[in-house]
Design a protein around this motif. Structure first.
Motif, mmCIF file in Angstrom:
data_model
loop_
_atom_site.group_PDB
_atom_site.id
_atom_site.type_symbol
_atom_site.label_atom_id
_atom_site.label_comp_id
_atom_site.label_asym_id
_atom_site.label_seq_id
_atom_site.Cartn_x
_atom_site.Cartn_y
_atom_site.Cartn_z
ATOM 1 N N VAL A 17 1.119 -1.543 0.091
ATOM 2 C CA VAL A 17 -0.135 -0.338 -0.205
ATOM 3 C C VAL A 17 0.576 0.975 -0.311
ATOM 4 O O VAL A 17 2.258 1.439 0.630
ATOM 5 C CB VAL A 17 -1.300 -0.166 0.736
ATOM 6 N N GLN A 18 1.112 2.129 -1.109
ATOM 7 C CA GLN A 18 1.267 3.082 -0.547
ATOM 8 C C GLN A 18 0.356 4.891 -0.785
ATOM 9 O O GLN A 18 -1.075 5.213 -1.606
ATOM 10 C CB GLN A 18 1.804 4.026 -2.187
ATOM 11 N N LEU A 19 0.582 5.820 0.674
ATOM 12 C CA LEU A 19 -0.476 6.627 0.627
ATOM 13 C C LEU A 19 0.566 8.035 -0.179
ATOM 14 O O LEU A 19 1.676 7.864 0.554
ATOM 15 C CB LEU A 19 -1.325 7.244 1.301
ATOM 16 N N MET A 20 0.126 9.126 -1.156
ATOM 17 C CA MET A 20 1.087 10.084 -1.126
ATOM 18 C C MET A 20 0.138 11.766 -0.953
ATOM 19 O O MET A 20 -0.856 11.443 -1.634
ATOM 20 C CB MET A 20 1.116 9.786 -2.373
ATOM 21 N N GLU A 21 0.355 11.890 0.198
ATOM 22 C CA GLU A 21 -0.461 13.391 0.428
ATOM 23 C C GLU A 21 0.327 14.300 -0.045
ATOM 24 O O GLU A 21 2.090 14.369 -0.640
ATOM 25 C CB GLU A 21 0.091 13.777 1.769
ATOM 26 N N SER A 22 -0.547 15.276 -0.534
ATOM 27 C CA SER A 22 0.061 16.794 -1.528
ATOM 28 C C SER A 22 -0.758 17.520 -1.355
ATOM 29 O O SER A 22 -2.430 17.604 -0.360
ATOM 30 C CB SER A 22 -0.159 16.073 -2.755
ATOM 31 N N GLY A 23 -0.460 18.424 -1.345
ATOM 32 C CA GLY A 23 -1.583 19.816 -1.153
ATOM 33 C C GLY A 23 -0.986 20.808 0.395
ATOM 34 O O GLY A 23 -1.672 22.187 0.588
ATOM 35 N N GLY A 24 0.336 20.026 0.894
ATOM 36 C CA GLY A 24 0.867 21.159 1.877
ATOM 37 C C GLY A 24 1.609 22.747 1.400
ATOM 38 O O GLY A 24 1.309 22.590 0.456
ATOM 39 N N GLY A 25 1.868 23.295 2.991
ATOM 40 C CA GLY A 25 2.057 24.798 2.107
ATOM 41 C C GLY A 25 1.975 25.699 3.057
ATOM 42 O O GLY A 25 1.361 25.125 4.404
ATOM 43 N N SER A 26 2.388 27.205 3.145
ATOM 44 C CA SER A 26 1.823 28.069 3.883
ATOM 45 C C SER A 26 1.051 29.399 3.891
ATOM 46 O O SER A 26 0.468 29.296 2.544
ATOM 47 C CB SER A 26 3.239 28.871 3.774
ATOM 48 N N VAL A 27 0.347 29.577 4.685
ATOM 49 C CA VAL A 27 -0.924 29.973 4.609
ATOM 50 C C VAL A 27 -0.721 30.744 5.980
ATOM 51 O O VAL A 27 -0.697 31.042 6.891
ATOM 52 C CB VAL A 27 -1.974 29.303 4.621
ATOM 53 N N GLN A 28 -1.358 32.694 5.650
ATOM 54 C CA GLN A 28 -1.886 33.098 6.883
ATOM 55 C C GLN A 28 -3.357 32.352 7.787
ATOM 56 O O GLN A 28 -3.917 32.186 7.315
ATOM 57 C CB GLN A 28 -2.452 34.377 6.119
ATOM 58 N N PRO A 29 -3.166 33.175 8.262
ATOM 59 C CA PRO A 29 -4.182 32.719 9.500
ATOM 60 C C PRO A 29 -5.823 33.578 9.005
ATOM 61 O O PRO A 29 -5.663 34.202 8.863
ATOM 62 C CB PRO A 29 -3.741 33.683 11.169
ATOM 63 N N GLY A 30 -6.680 31.745 9.501
ATOM 64 C CA GLY A 30 -7.206 32.140 8.388
ATOM 65 C C GLY A 30 -7.922 31.972 7.555
ATOM 66 O O GLY A 30 -8.993 32.099 6.762
ATOM 67 N N GLY A 31 -6.979 31.044 6.619
ATOM 68 C CA GLY A 31 -7.020 30.630 5.382
ATOM 69 C C GLY A 31 -7.546 29.367 5.539
ATOM 70 O O GLY A 31 -7.569 28.770 6.730
ATOM 71 N N SER A 32 -7.271 28.982 3.935
ATOM 72 C CA SER A 32 -7.449 27.617 3.863
ATOM 73 C C SER A 32 -6.588 26.966 2.838
ATOM 74 O O SER A 32 -5.810 27.492 2.272
ATOM 75 C CB SER A 32 -8.377 27.621 2.785
ATOM 76 N N LEU A 33 -6.862 25.449 3.057
ATOM 77 C CA LEU A 33 -5.868 25.041 2.275
ATOM 78 C C LEU A 33 -6.378 23.095 2.576
ATOM 79 O O LEU A 33 -7.318 22.663 2.983
ATOM 80 C CB LEU A 33 -4.352 23.982 2.889
ATOM 81 N N LYS A 34 -5.921 22.828 1.128
ATOM 82 C CA LYS A 34 -6.928 21.433 0.360
ATOM 83 C C LYS A 34 -5.755 20.166 0.708
ATOM 84 O O LYS A 34 -5.272 20.529 0.111
ATOM 85 C CB LYS A 34 -7.724 21.629 -0.084
ATOM 86 N N LEU A 35 -5.894 19.311 1.727
ATOM 87 C CA LEU A 35 -4.843 18.396 1.214
ATOM 88 C C LEU A 35 -5.461 17.210 0.605
ATOM 89 O O LEU A 35 -7.003 16.893 0.707
ATOM 90 C CB LEU A 35 -4.116 18.079 2.739
#
Length: 115
Positions: free
Chosen positions: A2-20
């Motif tokens: 089994v392989q699991l590959m994450e993506s979508g991380g990064g830097s964001v300001q407080p109050g912002g959004s990200l999707k992993l």
């Protein structure tokens, strides 16, 4: 294997959004449960959100109302939508999958929330 590959991380300001995203090498319905954990230096890995094969979700208390876990079976991918991010959400986020007694982890993706 089994392989699991994450993506979508990064830097964001407080109050912002990200999707992993967590892309699986296997059909995601093969697993009893999939989810996201996070870890900061010196602390234990903690549950952020999970979703079981039946679609029942579970969230850590600190992210309830801000984060949403979802999945796309056709894409073999589990997502974590993170809104209203706070500096305390800064961590390495790991994708997790479990079937029977077998547990699998991704390599992790760093999320940094800072002004």
């Amino acid at each position: 294997q089994v392989q699991l590959m994450e993506s979508g991380g990064g830097s964001v300001q407080p109050g912002g959004s990200l999707k992993l995203s967590c892309a699986s090498s296997e059909n995601i319905f093969f697993f009893n449960v999939m989810g996201w954990y996070r870890q900061t230096p010196g602390k234990e890995r903690e549950l952020v959100a999970s979703i079981n094969v039946g679609g029942v979700t579970n969230y850590g208390d600190s992210v309830k109302g801000r984060f949403t876990i979802s999945r796309d079976g056709a894409k073999k991918t589990v997502y974590l939508q993170m809104n209203m991010l706070k500096p305390v959400d800064t961590a390495v986020y790991y994708c997790h999958a479990r079937v029977a007694s077998s547990t699998h982890w991704g390599q992790g993706t760093l999320v940094t929330v800072s002004s």
